[in-house]
Design a protein around this motif. Structure first.
Motif, mmCIF file in Angstrom:
data_model
loop_
_atom_site.group_PDB
_atom_site.id
_atom_site.type_symbol
_atom_site.label_atom_id
_atom_site.label_comp_id
_atom_site.label_asym_id
_atom_site.label_seq_id
_atom_site.Cartn_x
_atom_site.Cartn_y
_atom_site.Cartn_z
ATOM 1 N N ARG A 145 0.801 -1.279 -0.060
ATOM 2 C CA ARG A 145 0.023 0.003 0.103
ATOM 3 C C ARG A 145 0.883 1.200 -0.081
ATOM 4 O O ARG A 145 0.697 2.265 -0.765
ATOM 5 C CB ARG A 145 -0.926 -0.051 1.025
ATOM 6 C CG ARG A 145 -1.727 1.234 1.580
ATOM 7 C CD ARG A 145 -2.640 1.712 0.699
ATOM 8 N NE ARG A 145 -3.743 0.616 0.416
ATOM 9 C CZ ARG A 145 -4.576 0.633 -0.671
ATOM 10 N NH1 ARG A 145 -4.393 1.599 -1.680
ATOM 11 N NH2 ARG A 145 -5.464 -0.326 -0.918
ATOM 12 N N ASP A 196 1.232 4.147 -3.101
ATOM 13 C CA ASP A 196 0.856 5.422 -2.432
ATOM 14 C C ASP A 196 1.855 6.453 -2.996
ATOM 15 O O ASP A 196 1.544 7.539 -3.566
ATOM 16 C CB ASP A 196 0.475 5.681 -1.081
ATOM 17 C CG ASP A 196 -0.744 5.074 -0.537
ATOM 18 O OD1 ASP A 196 -1.810 4.872 -1.646
ATOM 19 O OD2 ASP A 196 -0.869 4.873 0.551
ATOM 20 N N ASP A 240 1.486 9.254 -5.837
ATOM 21 C CA ASP A 240 1.718 10.679 -5.424
ATOM 22 C C ASP A 240 2.845 11.409 -6.413
ATOM 23 O O ASP A 240 2.563 12.384 -6.869
ATOM 24 C CB ASP A 240 2.186 10.816 -3.915
ATOM 25 C CG ASP A 240 1.078 10.418 -3.144
ATOM 26 O OD1 ASP A 240 0.057 10.554 -3.472
ATOM 27 O OD2 ASP A 240 1.269 10.448 -1.935
ATOM 28 N N SER A 293 5.993 11.075 -0.294
ATOM 29 C CA SER A 293 4.759 11.499 -0.786
ATOM 30 C C SER A 293 4.435 12.939 -0.231
ATOM 31 O O SER A 293 3.954 13.697 -1.167
ATOM 32 C CB SER A 293 3.566 10.622 0.089
ATOM 33 O OG SER A 293 3.462 9.343 -0.805
#
Length: 79
Positions: free
Chosen positions: A25, A29, A33, A68
């Motif tokens: 995950r 992510d 991003d 991120s």
């Protein structure tokens, strides 16, 4: 087991990593991003850098969050 989980397990075996926990995950992510807020080719390279940081002892969740956040700051108005 999802297709992605199966693929990750196969790659881990192929690379001799054994039964390694992959923060899928967080990696996804980071890739999202970076791809959406910086540039698309930066996504896999950033995922690689995340892996290097984790291999050097960084906490996976913390390192992913930092990448991120950097990507989101780059996309912020005025940057």
């Amino acid at each position: 087991m999802s297709e992605l989980d199966q693929w990750v397990a196969e790659v881990a075996v192929e690379l001799g990593l054994g039964d390694v926990e992959v923060p899928t995950r967080e990696v996804l992510d980071v890739a999202r991003d970076v791809a959406h807020n910086v540039l698309r080719p930066g996504a896999p390279v950033s995922a690689y850098l995340l892996g290097l940081a984790v291999a050097a002892g960084a906490d996976p969740a913390d390192a992913a969050q930092r990448i991120s956040a950097l990507a989101l700051r780059r996309a912020a108005p005025g940057n």
